[in-house]
Design an enzyme around this catalytic site. Structure first.
Site, PDB file in Angstrom:
ATOM      1  N   TYR A  80       0.841  -1.308  -0.149  1.00 54.90           N
ATOM      2  CA  TYR A  80       0.098   0.023   0.127  1.00 54.90           C
ATOM      3  C   TYR A  80       0.862   1.267   0.015  1.00 54.90           C
ATOM      4  CZ  TYR A  80       0.935   0.412   4.971  1.00 54.90           C
ATOM      5  OH  TYR A  80       1.505   0.782   6.185  1.00 54.90           O
ATOM      6  N   CYS A  81       0.344   2.235  -0.454  1.00 56.14           N
ATOM      7  CA  CYS A  81       0.859   3.718  -0.185  1.00 56.14           C
ATOM      8  C   CYS A  81      -0.089   4.580   0.221  1.00 56.14           C
ATOM      9  CB  CYS A  81       1.460   4.309  -1.612  1.00 56.14           C
ATOM     10  SG  CYS A  81      -0.007   4.678  -2.983  1.00 56.14           S
ATOM     11  N   GLN A  82      -0.075   6.102  -0.186  1.00 61.61           N
ATOM     12  CA  GLN A  82      -0.958   6.715   0.606  1.00 61.61           C
ATOM     13  C   GLN A  82      -2.155   6.993  -0.107  1.00 61.61           C
ATOM     14  OE1 GLN A  82      -0.034   8.453   3.371  1.00 61.61           O
ATOM     15  NE2 GLN A  82      -1.967   9.713   3.377  1.00 61.61           N
ATOM     16  N   TYR A 109      -3.188   4.265   2.175  1.00 62.79           N
ATOM     17  CA  TYR A 109      -3.322   4.497   3.825  1.00 62.79           C
ATOM     18  C   TYR A 109      -4.238   5.280   4.228  1.00 62.79           C
ATOM     19  CZ  TYR A 109      -1.752   4.817   8.540  1.00 62.79           C
ATOM     20  OH  TYR A 109      -1.657   4.930   9.813  1.00 62.79           O
TER      21      TYR A 109
END
Length: 114
Positions: A80-82, A109
């Site tokens: 995952y990332c932002q 996130y």
């Protein structure tokens, strides 16, 4: 070729990549020890992350590839990332590196913490 297919050419993810919504992702990573990786920067990671995640910064180029080369390619990988943008780019790279199952958090996130 339609205008939409032209605009979104190359946007489809490889078959080895699945995008999971928050609840499905949460359920999947709660089932035991999984390869869970946050591909955001160190600063983003330090400001908050999913419990149990490792941090491998997408922007670190060869260090990114080197860190992922130590993970098991035949085991599911959760990333995952932002927002989901970087992690989708990372997912394509990881499939090219030989990972067989990559799961990405839809919305990143930012939706995890709402």
């Amino acid at each position: 070729m339609s205008l939409l297919s032209f605009l979104f050419k190359g946007q489809a993810l490889p078959d080895q990549v699945q995008i999971l919504d928050r609840e499905d992702y949460k359920m999947a990573i709660s089932k035991g020890k999984v390869q869970l990786v946050d591909v955001r920067t160190r600063g983003e990671f330090m400001s908050g992350h999913i419990k149990g995640a490792s941090n491998i910064d997408f922007f670190q180029g060869s260090a990114f590839r080197a860190a992922f080369s130590k993970l098991k390619k035949d085991k599911p990988l959760y990333i995952y990332c932002q927002s989901g943008n970087r992690s989708q780019k990372a997912a394509r790279m990881l499939v090219d590196m030989g990972f067989q199952e990559v799961y990405d958090l839809r919305g990143g996130y930012r939706i995890w913490t709402y």
